[in-house]
Motif scaffolding. Structure first.
Motif, short mmCIF file in Angstrom:
data_model
loop_
_atom_site.label_atom_id
_atom_site.label_comp_id
_atom_site.label_asym_id
_atom_site.label_seq_id
_atom_site.Cartn_x
_atom_site.Cartn_y
_atom_site.Cartn_z
N PRO A 59 0.83 -1.20 0.00
CA PRO A 59 0.00 0.00 0.00
C PRO A 59 0.87 1.25 0.00
CG PRO A 59 0.05 -0.98 2.18
CD PRO A 59 0.81 -1.89 1.28
N VAL A 61 0.72 5.05 1.05
CA VAL A 61 -0.07 5.94 1.91
C VAL A 61 0.49 7.34 1.81
CG1 VAL A 61 -0.82 6.39 4.28
CG2 VAL A 61 -0.57 4.03 3.47
N GLU A 62 -0.42 8.31 1.58
CA GLU A 62 -0.06 9.73 1.56
C GLU A 62 -1.09 10.49 2.37
OE1 GLU A 62 0.26 11.13 -2.45
OE2 GLU A 62 1.66 9.55 -3.02
N GLU A 65 -3.85 8.57 4.18
CA GLU A 65 -4.84 7.88 3.36
C GLU A 65 -4.13 7.01 2.34
OE1 GLU A 65 -7.85 10.24 1.54
OE2 GLU A 65 -8.08 11.52 3.29
N MET A 66 -4.70 5.84 2.07
CA MET A 66 -4.13 4.98 1.06
C MET A 66 -4.48 5.54 -0.32
SD MET A 66 -4.21 0.86 0.61
CE MET A 66 -5.87 0.66 0.05
N ARG A 67 -3.44 5.90 -1.08
CA ARG A 67 -3.64 6.51 -2.40
C ARG A 67 -3.57 5.49 -3.53
NH1 ARG A 67 -5.69 11.56 -1.61
NH2 ARG A 67 -4.53 12.53 0.06
N ASN A 106 7.03 4.43 1.93
CA ASN A 106 6.87 5.52 2.88
C ASN A 106 7.81 6.68 2.61
OD1 ASN A 106 4.81 4.22 4.25
ND2 ASN A 106 6.19 3.23 5.68
#
Length: 152
Positions: A59, A61-62, A65-67, A106
């Motif tokens: 996943p 995440v940005e 929220e999962m983008r 990340n």
């Protein structure tokens, strides 16, 4: 101008003679030249490719929220005699590689143009370093067979 033409003919003649000598030299001379430039120590190990059984799903995440989701298929280039050893430690290897992929995500490694040469080189290096933790001095290279991003 009068001296320029003979000088040009001289230079062209030298270049043509050098080129002809290079291309028309014997096979024995080519073999001797190749031996001179060959590395002093050659390893006769053949490479094997250990394809990891399942895809990695990472996943991205940005802003909490999962983008998107990254899907990767990996293989490891190892010496032929070490291929079975890769499968013996595959669960631990997958765990270490997945952790490296999560850290890469990340740090923004899968943002933007994630297939650029620099980002792919960095990703391969990170994965190779992670694999070296489980299999020190065994993994020669990490091959990324498939990579895809699905935006959510």
């Amino acid at each position: 101008m009068r001296l320029l033409i003979p000088v040009l003919f001289f230079i062209i003649g030298i270049a043509a003679g050098t080129g002809a000598g290079y291309f028309l030299r014997s096979d024995e001379a080519r073999h001797e030249a190749a031996e001179e430039h060959a590395p002093a120590e050659e390893h006769e190990t053949t490479a094997a490719y250990a394809k990891l059984n399942n895809q990695f799903i990472v996943p991205v995440v940005e802003d909490a929220e999962m983008r998107s989701v990254m899907v990767l298929s990996l293989s490891l280039q190892v010496p032929e005699e070490e291929k079975d050893g890769v499968y013996a430690v595959e669960p631990k290897l997958r765990d270490v590689l997945f952790s490296a992929l999560m850290e890469h995500a990340n740090l923004g490694g899968f943002s933007g143009n994630f297939t650029s040469a620099d980002k792919m080189r960095t990703l391969r290096q990170v994965l190779k370093e992670a694999a070296d933790v489980v299999l020190p001095h065994v993994v020669e290279d990490v091959l990324i067979l498939d990579i895809a991003r699905q935006d959510v």
